[in-house]
Design an enzyme around this catalytic site. Structure first.
Site, mmCIF file in Angstrom:
data_model
loop_
_atom_site.group_PDB
_atom_site.id
_atom_site.type_symbol
_atom_site.label_atom_id
_atom_site.label_comp_id
_atom_site.label_asym_id
_atom_site.label_seq_id
_atom_site.Cartn_x
_atom_site.Cartn_y
_atom_site.Cartn_z
ATOM 1 N N GLU A 12 0.868 -1.181 0.000
ATOM 2 C CA GLU A 12 0.000 0.000 0.000
ATOM 3 C C GLU A 12 0.907 1.234 0.000
ATOM 4 O OE1 GLU A 12 -3.458 -0.261 2.864
ATOM 5 O OE2 GLU A 12 -2.205 -1.911 3.584
ATOM 6 N N ARG A 27 4.896 -13.690 9.503
ATOM 7 C CA ARG A 27 5.507 -12.358 9.462
ATOM 8 C C ARG A 27 6.898 -12.378 10.092
ATOM 9 N NH1 ARG A 27 1.869 -7.724 9.384
ATOM 10 N NH2 ARG A 27 3.481 -6.596 10.498
ATOM 11 N N LYS A 87 2.660 1.899 10.708
ATOM 12 C CA LYS A 87 2.714 3.229 10.076
ATOM 13 C C LYS A 87 2.168 4.290 11.024
ATOM 14 C CE LYS A 87 1.941 0.953 5.675
ATOM 15 N NZ LYS A 87 0.931 0.523 4.723
#
Length: 770
Positions: free
Chosen positions: A266, A481, A491
């Site tokens: 993204e 992950r 973020k």
């Protein structure tokens, strides 16, 4: 009853009880045994029982159970080799009806291998290897003979072939002698030098030396049992429709059987260390298998997207050594996605809903009262959404499905009156991840859609949507992950750190964003190497930062030329300097390999050493400069001895007067120290961990929240450091090893006349760190 049924086919009582604990397996095995007994009678031999058990245990699709058991009961499938071929055949042909003649050819049904055929095949193989057999005798690898004979007679009994091989070898060589019984001596492997060991561990352009288990080798190997292109249907859970095989055939015609992956970030933030694993995995898996990888921006949320993020993401992918096959955007496909949304409504698989965002949050929201509204009504309302007749939050398009985690009817489109950086004001409705991702994968004919484990709950919607629209359906695979301790990568939290002034920006070297790691001086090869060492696992990996730092040291030891710098300068005047002007000293760029060249540094009567390399009084373990305790100056060939200590009015030592003696005539000193002469002034930034606790986001560890856990000593700036003049032409991101101090990188803040260096890592791991 079931226990007796299972022991009756040859299972031990312990194995039978273990089987009973697996409800699905025991139900299938019971069906198989009862079917076989109806054909063969109640007494089944152990060989048949073994075949029945293996069928029940290994069969992926239970609808084929009766078909396979029929062949076993009729004695047409007699060996495990035939059964393996049969299981593979039904897995590869998911659509009914099966071609019986083709199935029987694939499984060797009706093929009878005679003893004469086995004898001839073994004779031919032994004749081929006769010379090596006579030379090596019983030290020869007999498995090779077995393998070659079996490859000629696929359906022959393995024991019969082995007996024939043993017989013919005995006839050729005679009985074993004492020499034959001795163990074959092992050939000693050549040992690698330390430098060679480091070289093979370094990743270059996404590749790693063949001497270690690199990420690419893991991805080629047995660690990941991925389907081959075009064989998507062999993946467990993949949904097969009447159109699947035709769509896969078209897919293969377009891709030529090529592996295709994609990295889909993204563009609303900077990539971090976890993304490095995703980049290595997606690009690395494609590269390892001769395929291609797309860089596709998931730009479906224009409120949070900025051009700087698009640029930084591509820079980081290329910095890690990967070139995208193509750079695409979800927005490239907005028109097609909208057309498909209309089709989804027409098929009764989507509807316009007016529930508020707050109402449909969580896992058990109330069902939508608009779920069954007429198709024509939803089509008209969706058109009104597109034309901007609904405000934000007043209407959504939802898909009719229940996801794996129980979430019902995920949103496909929502209203947002925000111009898009690429499509401008064309759209005021934007698709969601759940709707966009699988369809973009389909458009780009992705073979392996690799994503982290938290997306597993979306796998069902992924398959459902492609099949609901009758388009090519890729396979989603999940992996664990990669997280690091002592940091945050969210973020939202990094933005808070920037806003509060805790860090300067996304590329502050105390962060673990990729831009920050580059600025701090981490080589891309070290990050790739770190990802390779972590490996690809389903489980989440949470690693200590010092493991990444160790990878950096390995690479920088080979890449970073040596220089000398002094962080806390102490002036030293050599009163008997042997020349009227500065001498030139040759310093090797890489002391362990002088063939890699030298650089010159001036050596003058005034030099500067570290304040910490001098003490007025030397205690027992101290080996550096002190009155009565000389030291060598590295690379000069001279030893210096203190003659006079000069102090300021407060008693602080500000200068030393020393004499020098050639090291070949002086007594060998206890230590050699670094120094600079006629140096360049520079600023040096020394970094420590940004947070005090391993898990700054864990309320149990840090009750006050991550902003309360900041390390006050995470940055120390040395404003008046000195560095030798050999670095004068260095550019931002150039890397050096400052002798005895660590690895340093030139910061982009450097200006003419004032260089700035970031310490990447110390020379050794600090044992005092947690």
């Amino acid at each position: 009853e079931a226990l007796g049924l299972f022991t009756g086919i040859g299972l031990s009582e312990a194995k039978a009880r273990e089987t009973l604990r697996n409800g699905a397996l025991s139900a299938l095995l019971r069906r198989a045994v009862l079917q076989a007994r109806s054909a063969l009678g109640p007494a089944l031999d152990k060989a048949t029982g073994t075949l029945l058990y293996n069928t029940a245990a290994r069969l992926k699709d239970p609808k084929h159970l009766g078909f396979l058991v029929g062949y076993i009961a009729r004695r047409e499938i007699l060996t495990d080799l035939q059964l393996s071929a049969a299981l593979e055949y039904v897995r590869s042909h998911p659509l009914e009806p099966l071609d019986v003649a083709d199935f029987e050819r694939a499984c060797g049904v009706g093929i009878c291998i005679t003893p004469e055929q086995i004898e001839e095949a073994v004779e031919a193989v032994i004749s081929k290897h006769r010379a090596e057999l006579l030379a090596e005798r019983y030290h020869f690898n007999m498995g090779l003979l077995m393998g070659e004979a079996r490859s000629q007679l696929r359906w022959a009994d393995g024991k019969t072939i082995k007996n024939e091989v043993d017989l013919q070898v005995l006839h050729l060589l005679g009985p074993k002698t004492e020499a034959d019984l001795e163990k074959k001596p092992k050939v000693a492997k050549a040992r690698l030098t330390p430098a060679e060991k480091q070289k093979v561990a370094v990743v270059e352009n996404g590749d790693m030396g063949t001497e270690t288990q690199s990420l690419l080798e893991q991805l080629r190997g047995e660690a990941l049992k991925f389907h081959k292109p075009g064989e998507n249907y062999k993946t467990e859970g993949y949904v097969v429709t009447p159109n699947t095989m035709a769509l896969l055939k078209q897919h293969l015609a377009i891709t030529g059987g090529q592996v295709r992956t994609r990295f889909p970030p993204e563009p609303n933030g900077i990539l971090h260390i976890g993304h490095a694993k995703a980049i290595n995995f997606n690009f690395g898996y494609a590269k390892a298998n001769g395929g291609v990888c797309f860089l596709r921006y998931d730009d479906t949320n224009p409120e949070k997207e900025e051009e700087k993020y698009f640029t930084a993401i591509r820079e980081m992918v290329e910095w890690l050594g990967y070139q995208p096959y193509a750079v695409t955007h979800a927005s490239d496909y907005f028109d097609q996605l909208y057309t498909w949304a209309l089709e989804l409504i027409r098929r009764g698989q989507a509807y316009v809903c007016h529930q508020k965002v707050e109402e449909i949050k969580g896992h058990n929201p109330p069902p939508s009262p608009w779920r069954d509204r007429p198709v024509e009504e939803s089509l008209l309302l969706f058109e009104d959404m597109r034309k901007g007749k609904f405000g934000e939050g007043e209407a959504t398009l939802r898909m009719k499905l229940v996801m794996e985690d129980g979430k019902m009817d995920p949103v496909a489109y929502r209203v947002k009156f925000t111009p898009h950086h690429r499509t401008g004001d064309k759209w005021c409705i934007y698709p969601t991840y759940d709707y966009t991702h699988c369809l973009c994968d389909s458009i780009e004919h992705i073979t392996h859609s690799l994503c982290t484990k938290e997306f597993q709950a979306r796998r069902s919607s992924y398959f459902w949507l492609c099949n609901a629209l009758d388009v090519y359906c890729p396979v989603q695979w999940e992996y664990g992950r990669l997280n690091l301790l002592y940091t945050v990568v969210s973020k939202r939290k990094i933005i808070r750190l920037v806003e509060t002034g805790a860090v300067r920006d996304w590329d502050d070297p105390r962060l673990f964003t990729l831009t920050a790691l580059r600025r701090r001086g981490f080589p891309p090869e070290a990050i790739n190497n770190f990802c390779a060492r972590v490996g690809v696992t389903v489980a989440q990996a949470t690693m200590e930062p010092h493991l990444l730092e160790a990878c950096a040291r390995e690479v920088l030891n080979e890449q970073a030329p040596r220089a000398m710098a002094v962080l806390e300068p102490l002036k030293v005047t050599i009163t008997n300097f042997p020349a009227p002007k500065a001498l030139e000293v040759l310093v090797p760029n890489f002391p362990a390999d002088e063939s890699r060249g030298f650089h010159k540094v001036p050596f003058h009567q005034t030099v500067y050493i570290e304040e910490t390399d001098f003490r007025e009084e030397a205690d027992k373990g101290y080996k550096r400069l002190a009155p009565g305790q000389p030291v060598g100056l590295r690379h000069t060939g001279y030893v210096i001895t203190v003659q006079n200590v000069i102090k300021d009015v407060s008693g602080h030592v500000i200068e030393l007067e020393v004499t020098c003696t050639k090291s070949d005539v002086a007594e060998k000193p206890k230590a050699f120290i670094h120094w600079v002469s006629e140096p360049l002034a520079c600023e040096v930034r020394l970094y420590e961990r940004l947070f005090l606790h391993k898990n700054p986001e864990d309320p149990a560890e840090v009750p006050g929240g991550f902003l309360s856990d900041l390390n006050p000593d995470s940055l120390r700036v040395v404003h008046n450091a000195l560095v030798d003049s050999s670095v004068h032409s260095a550019r931002p991101f150039d890397k050096f090893q400052f002798e005895r101090l660590g690895y340093f990188s030139v910061d982009p803040d450097s200006e003419e006349g004032k260089m700035v260096f970031n310490r990447t890592v110390t020379l050794k791991e600090d044992p005092g760190k947690a």
